[in-house]
Design a protein around this motif. Structure first.
Motif, short mmCIF file in Angstrom:
data_model
loop_
_atom_site.label_atom_id
_atom_site.label_comp_id
_atom_site.label_asym_id
_atom_site.label_seq_id
_atom_site.Cartn_x
_atom_site.Cartn_y
_atom_site.Cartn_z
N GLU A 30 0.82 -1.22 0.00
CA GLU A 30 0.00 0.00 0.00
C GLU A 30 0.85 1.26 0.00
O GLU A 30 0.53 2.23 -0.70
CB GLU A 30 -0.94 0.00 1.21
CG GLU A 30 -2.09 -0.99 1.06
CD GLU A 30 -3.15 -0.80 2.12
OE1 GLU A 30 -3.23 0.31 2.70
OE2 GLU A 30 -3.91 -1.76 2.35
N ARG A 34 0.97 3.88 -3.23
CA ARG A 34 0.08 4.99 -2.87
C ARG A 34 -0.07 6.01 -4.01
O ARG A 34 -1.17 6.48 -4.29
CB ARG A 34 0.57 5.68 -1.61
CG ARG A 34 -0.29 6.87 -1.21
CD ARG A 34 0.05 7.37 0.18
NE ARG A 34 -0.74 8.54 0.53
CZ ARG A 34 -2.02 8.52 0.90
NH1 ARG A 34 -2.65 7.37 0.97
NH2 ARG A 34 -2.65 9.64 1.19
N ALA A 39 -4.70 1.16 -7.76
CA ALA A 39 -4.64 0.69 -6.38
C ALA A 39 -3.68 -0.49 -6.25
O ALA A 39 -3.34 -1.15 -7.25
CB ALA A 39 -6.03 0.28 -5.92
N HIS A 157 -6.87 5.76 -7.60
CA HIS A 157 -7.58 5.24 -6.43
C HIS A 157 -7.64 6.27 -5.30
O HIS A 157 -8.41 6.11 -4.36
CB HIS A 157 -6.91 3.95 -5.94
CG HIS A 157 -5.45 4.10 -5.65
ND1 HIS A 157 -4.51 4.29 -6.64
CD2 HIS A 157 -4.77 4.11 -4.49
CE1 HIS A 157 -3.32 4.40 -6.09
NE2 HIS A 157 -3.44 4.30 -4.79
#
Length: 198
Positions: A30, A34, A39, A157
């Motif tokens: 993640e 980012r 995503a 995202h």
């Protein structure tokens, strides 16, 4: 042609679809993902599909970075020949386990040497998220100039994001200390053909 590039600690070779397993931890991270345009991946099949698409994309070349003594992929370096023989866009990534050791800088410097010294390009540029501090620092350290900000350029995202455009000209790179160190630290092996899409 996507040649094999070697640095003091790394080897950049043409990417293969079967690199997906090694690269998936990076694409699933993640924090690492980012500021990307998509995503984080939740399944290795997504990473395999992405590599398949990237390798088939017209005008794009993709390398994976491995440690010099190990063929397992730890990062990627991509080139989009926006005006072949003259101008190209670059992109890069590194799996988190290898952050903080200067490997991203070493990888991108080798790529720039290839593009400017061997291929004779006049300009290379990169597109980053304004909040991607690590990538922005890397480009500045390599001598790129922040040329502008495109407002509302990408829908990701995270929502709609601005984009910073960084540019580097051949004479700037070839006269820089980063280029001199890079040229002394690596050599180019025999060219290898780009693998066919799977």
């Amino acid at each position: 042609m996507t040649p094999i590039l070697a640095t003091e600690r790394l080897r950049l070779r043409p990417a293969r679809v079967d690199d997906a397993e090694a690269l998936h931890p990076g694409y699933a991270d993640e924090a690492a993902m980012r500021y990307w345009s998509h995503a984080p991946h939740t399944d290795p099949a997504q990473t395999r599909a992405k590599l398949t698409r990237n390798l088939a994309a017209e005008g794009w070349r993709m390398w994976v970075a491995t440690l010099a003594d190990d063929d397992r992929a730890i990062g990627t370096a991509s080139v989009h020949d926006t005006r072949p023989g003259e101008v190209a866009e670059i992109g890069y990534s590194l799996v988190r386990a290898h952050w903080g050791r200067g490997l991203a800088r070493e990888m991108v410097a080798a790529l720039l040497d290839r593009l400017f010294r061997a291929e004779g390009l006049r300009r290379v540029f990169a597109d980053t998220d304004p909040d991607n501090a690590a990538s922005n620092r890397l480009l500045a350290a390599l001598g790129f100039t922040l040329e502008g900000r495109l407002r509302g350029e990408w829908r990701t995202h995270l929502g709609v994001r601005d984009s910073l455009i960084w540019g580097l000209l051949a004479d700037e790179w070839l006269s820089s200390s980063a280029s001199t160190r890079s040229a002394a630290a690596h050599s180019t092996a025999s060219p290898a053909p780009r693998p066919p899409p799977a």
